[in-house]
Design a protein around this motif. Sequence first.
Motif, short mmCIF file in Angstrom:
data_model
loop_
_atom_site.label_atom_id
_atom_site.label_comp_id
_atom_site.label_asym_id
_atom_site.label_seq_id
_atom_site.Cartn_x
_atom_site.Cartn_y
_atom_site.Cartn_z
N LEU A 165 7.39 -1.73 2.73
CA LEU A 165 6.89 -1.72 4.10
C LEU A 165 6.07 -2.98 4.39
O LEU A 165 5.41 -3.51 3.51
CB LEU A 165 6.02 -0.49 4.34
CG LEU A 165 6.68 0.87 4.16
CD1 LEU A 165 5.65 1.97 4.33
CD2 LEU A 165 7.84 1.06 5.11
N ASN A 166 6.08 -3.40 5.66
CA ASN A 166 5.21 -4.51 6.03
C ASN A 166 3.81 -3.96 6.29
O ASN A 166 3.58 -2.74 6.27
CB ASN A 166 5.77 -5.28 7.24
CG ASN A 166 5.83 -4.46 8.50
OD1 ASN A 166 4.96 -3.62 8.77
ND2 ASN A 166 6.86 -4.67 9.30
N ASP A 167 2.83 -4.82 6.54
CA ASP A 167 1.43 -4.39 6.68
C ASP A 167 1.24 -3.41 7.83
O ASP A 167 0.51 -2.43 7.70
CB ASP A 167 0.52 -5.61 6.87
CG ASP A 167 0.40 -6.43 5.61
OD1 ASP A 167 0.65 -5.89 4.52
OD2 ASP A 167 0.04 -7.62 5.71
N LEU A 206 0.26 2.24 9.63
CA LEU A 206 0.69 3.44 10.35
C LEU A 206 0.89 4.62 9.40
O LEU A 206 0.52 5.75 9.71
CB LEU A 206 1.98 3.16 11.13
CG LEU A 206 1.84 2.24 12.33
CD1 LEU A 206 3.22 1.84 12.85
CD2 LEU A 206 1.04 2.90 13.42
N LEU A 207 1.48 4.35 8.25
CA LEU A 207 1.69 5.40 7.26
C LEU A 207 0.36 5.96 6.78
O LEU A 207 0.19 7.18 6.68
CB LEU A 207 2.50 4.86 6.08
CG LEU A 207 2.77 5.84 4.94
CD1 LEU A 207 3.55 7.05 5.43
CD2 LEU A 207 3.52 5.14 3.81
N ARG A 208 -0.61 5.09 6.49
CA ARG A 208 -1.94 5.55 6.06
C ARG A 208 -2.58 6.44 7.13
O ARG A 208 -3.15 7.48 6.83
CB ARG A 208 -2.84 4.36 5.76
CG ARG A 208 -2.77 3.89 4.32
CD ARG A 208 -3.89 2.92 4.00
NE ARG A 208 -3.79 1.68 4.75
CZ ARG A 208 -3.03 0.64 4.40
NH1 ARG A 208 -2.31 0.71 3.32
NH2 ARG A 208 -3.00 -0.44 5.14
N GLU A 209 -2.47 6.01 8.40
CA GLU A 209 -3.03 6.80 9.50
C GLU A 209 -2.40 8.18 9.56
O GLU A 209 -3.11 9.18 9.74
CB GLU A 209 -2.83 6.08 10.83
CG GLU A 209 -3.70 4.86 11.01
CD GLU A 209 -3.37 4.10 12.30
OE1 GLU A 209 -2.75 4.69 13.21
OE2 GLU A 209 -3.72 2.91 12.37
N ARG A 210 -1.09 8.25 9.43
CA ARG A 210 -0.38 9.54 9.48
C ARG A 210 -0.81 10.44 8.34
O ARG A 210 -1.01 11.63 8.52
CB ARG A 210 1.13 9.32 9.44
CG ARG A 210 1.73 8.56 10.59
CD ARG A 210 1.90 9.39 11.78
NE ARG A 210 2.89 10.43 11.53
CZ ARG A 210 3.42 11.16 12.46
NH1 ARG A 210 3.10 10.96 13.70
NH2 ARG A 210 4.28 12.09 12.16
N LEU A 211 -0.92 9.85 7.13
CA LEU A 211 -1.32 10.64 5.97
C LEU A 211 -2.75 11.16 6.12
O LEU A 211 -3.03 12.32 5.79
CB LEU A 211 -1.18 9.81 4.69
CG LEU A 211 0.24 9.46 4.26
CD1 LEU A 211 0.24 8.50 3.09
CD2 LEU A 211 1.03 10.71 3.94
N GLU A 212 -3.64 10.33 6.62
CA GLU A 212 -5.02 10.76 6.85
C GLU A 212 -5.08 11.88 7.88
O GLU A 212 -5.83 12.84 7.72
CB GLU A 212 -5.88 9.57 7.28
CG GLU A 212 -6.14 8.57 6.17
CD GLU A 212 -6.79 7.28 6.66
OE1 GLU A 212 -7.11 7.18 7.85
OE2 GLU A 212 -6.97 6.38 5.81
#
Length: 80
Positions: free
Chosen positions: A62-64, A69-75
């Motif tokens: 994945l790009n930055d 976005l992935l981190r935000e969804r997981l949180e």
Amino acid sequence: MRVERALAKLLELGLICELGRKQVIGRPILYGTTATFLRCFGLDSLDDLPQLPTTEDEAESLNDEQKSLLRERLEKRQQE
């Protein structure tokens, strides 16, 4: 997601077969590959299939912005 047509076609072509039912609620049908599947794809056994990527492997590609976005969804999921 509806998969009935895809499963019916794979069964029709003899690429998969029903192996039984899983002993859980709903008793879903378990499918397996056939010798025809192996021959069609030039395999001696299922061990000849490539390994599926792990979640970590996929995350590395994945790009930055996508990683953020992935981190935000997981949180967000953890907070729910």
